[in-house]
Enzyme design. Structure first.
Site: not given
Ligand code: DGL
Length: 272
Positions: A75-77, A44-45, A188-190, A12-13
């Site tokens: 990480c979705n991004t 990363y977003g 988003c995994t957050h 993940d980021s």
């Molecule tokens: N965890 C990242 C995702 O799933 C979001 C955090 C980021 O912007 O890096 O997209």
């Protein structure tokens, strides 16, 4: 290292992927894991496609070097913008966040109206509507995306019950509420950390936690190729090695919120 005891690589980021690792450890408790968080370069977003692709390439190379048997892009991004690049680099299976969550949403929705919340890059990529449309058969889907960039720092700050977070979620979700969506992908995994406040705002929507469905997909892939580590666990309990590109004194506290348990000291690495 035997084929079975090779680790599952999770990338993940930053710390968001720990919410995915939490499901993996629950669903596949006998595996060894290597978690890579690019904490020096998060988020990363808000970055460009080229940058996200380059960072993902470096992360996948690292996980291939440590001989992972499966890689999860938690990480979705990175999944939305760089899954194909990751797959081209790799001769082992790669699971991104989009496909399992999109499929779960397509199955879950009754009225065909699906909401997606995520980072600017994830929503801007249109990856979710594209993948969801592949599941269109007797159901037709309307997909509504909403970028929620402020939710990542709020989750990391531990503001998951804070009134300010509630107000921001309210602001972001108003447009989705008026579309009568019945299924909302936490893209988003957050965001799983903020699920109670999101659910409060959208009481009639089914929330899809992408990490949970990605973990089920990992189980399916390993099981179909007879690569689930079921025996060696008797001698070795779940082992997780943490690699970060930057580490701060706050990291263990933040990580515990996402993962549900305390992590062992992370190793700092440079991906460049
Ligand atoms: N965890 C990242 C995702 O799933 C979001 C955090 C980021 O912007 O890096 O997209």
């Amino acid at each position: 290292m035997s084929k079975l005891s090779k680790p599952i690589g999770v990338f993940d980021s930053g710390v968001g992927g720990l919410s995915v690792l939490r499901h993996l450890v629950r669903i596949l408790p006998n595996e060894q894991y290597v978690y890579l968080g690019d904490t020096a370069r998060v988020p990363y977003g808000n970055k460009s496609e080229e940058t996200i692709q380059e960072y993902t390439r470096q992360a996948v190379k690292f996980l291939l070097q440590i001989e992972a048997k499966l890689i999860i892009i938690a990480c979705n991004t990175a999944s939305a913008l760089a899954l194909q690049i990751a797959e081209e680099l790799s001769d082992i299976p790669i699971i991104g966040m989009i496909h399992p969550a999109a499929k779960a949403a397509a199955i879950s929705t009754k009225n065909g109206k699906i909401g997606i919340i995520g980072t600017r890059a994830t929503i801007g990529s249109k990856a979710y509507p594209q993948v969801i449309s592949q599941f269109q058969s007797n159901k037709t889907f309307e997909v509504y995306g909403k970028a929620c960039p402020l939710l990542v720092p709020l989750a990391e700050e531990g503001f998951h019950e804070h009134v300010s977070t509630e107000l921001i979620i309210q602001e972001y979700l108003t447009s989705l509420q008026s579309e009568d969506i019945d299924t909302l992908v936490l893209g988003c995994t957050h965001y799983p950390l903020l699920a109670p406040l999101i659910q409060k705002q959208m009481p009639n929507a089914t929330l899809i936690d992408c990490g949970e469905y990605a973990a089920f997909e990992a189980q399916t892939i390993l099981s179909l190729s007879n690569r689930i580590n079921s025996i060696e666990h008797i001698i070795t309990p779940t082992k997780i090695d943490f690699y970060l590109t930057d580490s701060t004194p706050l990291f263990p506290e933040i990580a515990e919120r996402f993962l549900g348990f305390l992590i062992e000291s992370p190793t700092r690495i440079n991906l460049e």
